[in-house]
Design an enzyme around this catalytic site. Structure first.
Site, PDB file in Angstrom:
ATOM      1  N   MET A  19       0.855  -1.384   0.236  1.00 16.51           N
ATOM      2  CA  MET A  19      -0.018  -0.277  -0.386  1.00 16.51           C
ATOM      3  C   MET A  19       0.846   1.266   0.250  1.00 16.51           C
ATOM      4  SD  MET A  19      -2.796  -0.832   2.285  1.00 16.51           S
ATOM      5  CE  MET A  19      -1.702  -1.882   3.707  1.00 16.51           C
ATOM      6  N   CYS A 102      -2.505  -1.857  -9.990  1.00 14.53           N
ATOM      7  CA  CYS A 102      -2.486  -0.231  -9.735  1.00 14.53           C
ATOM      8  C   CYS A 102      -3.562   0.560 -10.555  1.00 14.53           C
ATOM      9  CB  CYS A 102      -1.005   0.570  -9.352  1.00 14.53           C
ATOM     10  SG  CYS A 102      -1.582   2.172  -8.907  1.00 14.53           S
ATOM     11  N   HIS A 171      -6.818  -9.289  -7.204  1.00 12.78           N
ATOM     12  CA  HIS A 171      -7.447  -8.631  -6.693  1.00 12.78           C
ATOM     13  C   HIS A 171      -8.758  -9.103  -6.979  1.00 12.78           C
ATOM     14  CE1 HIS A 171      -9.020  -5.111  -4.513  1.00 12.78           C
ATOM     15  NE2 HIS A 171      -9.861  -4.896  -4.859  1.00 12.78           N
ATOM     16  N   ASN A 204      -7.055 -11.529  -2.941  1.00  8.31           N
ATOM     17  CA  ASN A 204      -6.605 -10.182  -1.985  1.00  8.31           C
ATOM     18  C   ASN A 204      -8.183  -9.550  -2.710  1.00  8.31           C
ATOM     19  OD1 ASN A 204      -5.938  -7.357  -2.890  1.00  8.31           O
ATOM     20  ND2 ASN A 204      -5.902  -7.418  -0.843  1.00  8.31           N
ATOM     21  N   GLY A 205      -9.112  -8.644  -1.038  1.00 10.71           N
ATOM     22  CA  GLY A 205     -10.131  -8.127  -1.638  1.00 10.71           C
ATOM     23  C   GLY A 205     -11.435  -8.207  -0.239  1.00 10.71           C
ATOM     24  N   GLY A 228      -4.686  -5.906   3.061  1.00  5.05           N
ATOM     25  CA  GLY A 228      -4.503  -4.653   2.830  1.00  5.05           C
ATOM     26  C   GLY A 228      -5.322  -3.456   4.011  1.00  5.05           C
ATOM     27  N   ARG A 229      -6.199  -2.692   3.516  1.00  7.22           N
ATOM     28  CA  ARG A 229      -6.415  -1.885   4.821  1.00  7.22           C
ATOM     29  C   ARG A 229      -7.039  -1.943   5.842  1.00  7.22           C
ATOM     30  NH1 ARG A 229     -11.058  -0.532   0.332  1.00  7.22           N
ATOM     31  NH2 ARG A 229     -11.101  -3.279  -0.210  1.00  7.22           N
TER      32      ARG A 229
END
Length: 345
Positions: A19, A102, A171, A204-205, A228-229
């Site tokens: 990130m 990205c 993702h 991912n996601g 991630g987040r």
């Protein structure tokens, strides 16, 4: 056990996502200490590495306690990506990762990131150039495709594997989706179940809880997940997921004392790595989640994000500890936000 080339990871490894402006060495260290199995750096411009740009070179820094680490690069030119791969090789991470995911306009406009999803042949050439230019295992992070009409991830996975990629993280959105809607893991599962695919496939996601991690593990059969987040300001997400996978039970939420202690450790590492100004600024996005769930915490957070003297910040954190001594933390839902207009995932 899951293996990326010669790198051995635990069964169903938990990966920290690359990130921008978040996955720096201080953040990776606290995530590693709390159960993350494999780190990825912020994404690094191949052009910047070749020009010897200070910011790009700084992103090559690795603390020994965070290993194993993959350094992620992006770009749209084969020769420059090959040169960047050689530079990364010298810094001796455990692996090299290529960013084909990205979705940010400025990156896509340069024919990099998820912009490459429009041209699978170029993606293959860029990857091949990197594989041939480094002794490191090469992995890729990408998306399902450019848009709803071009979800070509199955073909992409086969081609990337054929040129030597050792693992693939997907993702579950297209580039046009950005971060909207729910991530679709069904195509990730198709890639994993493709009989031609023998490399690890990571999903991912939208993973924001131990329960969802277990659900997606069982439903989609991936080799591991990338988070991630959900980890921003809450590195405990990794150990909580691991505990839930192994026992089917939730861990107790981190105590106020633990939250303050880890926050202090993170701050100290950030100051050590970025210096007084940069280290303090980098920490400001993390305080919200570190202290989330404490009643009346807004006043303390407001002070933390405005102070610029390390001793004063630590004094506020000590005040938080005294004020909430004995308070029993409960789980609060993790709200996934698009925290940054750069390349979050």
């Amino acid at each position: 056990m899951v293996k990326i080339d010669q790198i051995s990871l635990p069964d169903f490894p938990l990966l920290l996502a690359p990130m921008e402006d978040v996955s720096d060495p201080p953040f990776r260290v606290v995530c590693k200490a709390n159960g993350a199995d494999l780190m990825y750096t912020e994404f690094i411009s191949s052009e910047g590495l070749i020009r010897d740009a200070i910011k790009c070179r700084k992103k090559l820094d690795i603390f020994d306690e965070e290993r194993p680490v993959g350094i992620q690069i992006f770009g749209g030119d084969e020769e420059r990506m090959a040169m960047a791969a050689k530079i990364v090789d010298v810094t001796q991470p455990e692996l090299l990762d290529i960013n084909f995911g990205c979705p940010v306009k400025g990156i896509v406009a340069k024919g990099a990131g998820s912009g490459v999803l429009k041209n699978i042949q170029l993606m293959t050439r860029l990857t091949d150039a990197c594989v041939k230019s480094t002794s490191l295992p090469v992995t890729v992070k990408t998306r399902l495709g450019w848009d709803e009409d071009t979800k070509n991830i199955e073909e992409v996975a086969e081609r990337l594997q054929d040129v030597g990629v050792k693992a693939l993280t997907i993702h579950g959105r297209t580039r046009c989706q950005m971060y909207k809607g729910e991530a679709d893991w069904s195509l990730i599962a198709k890639v994993k179940n493709n009989p031609r695919i023998h490399i690890p496939i990571f999903g991912n996601g939208d993973i924001d809880s131990p329960q969802k991690a277990l659900e997606y593990k069982n439903r989609y059969g991936v080799d591991g997940i990338m988070i991630g987040r959900a980890a921003i300001g809450y590195p405990w997400i990794f150990r909580e997921i691991r505990h839930f996978l192994e026992t089917g039970e939730m861990m107790a939420a981190p105590t106020v004392a633990e939250r303050v202690e880890v926050c202090k450790q993170h701050l100290q590492k950030s100051l050590q790595w970025k210096g007084p100004h940069g280290g303090i600024y980098a920490m400001r996005r993390h305080y919200l989640n570190y202290l989330k769930g404490l009643p009346g915490i807004k006043e303390f957070r407001s002070r933390l994000v405005t102070l610029d003297v390390p001793d004063e910040i630590n004094a506020v954190l000590d005040e938080v500890l005294r004020t909430y001594d004995g308070f029993e933390m409960e789980y609060t839902p993790i709200h996934l936000v698009n925290y940054h207009e750069n390349c979050p995932l």
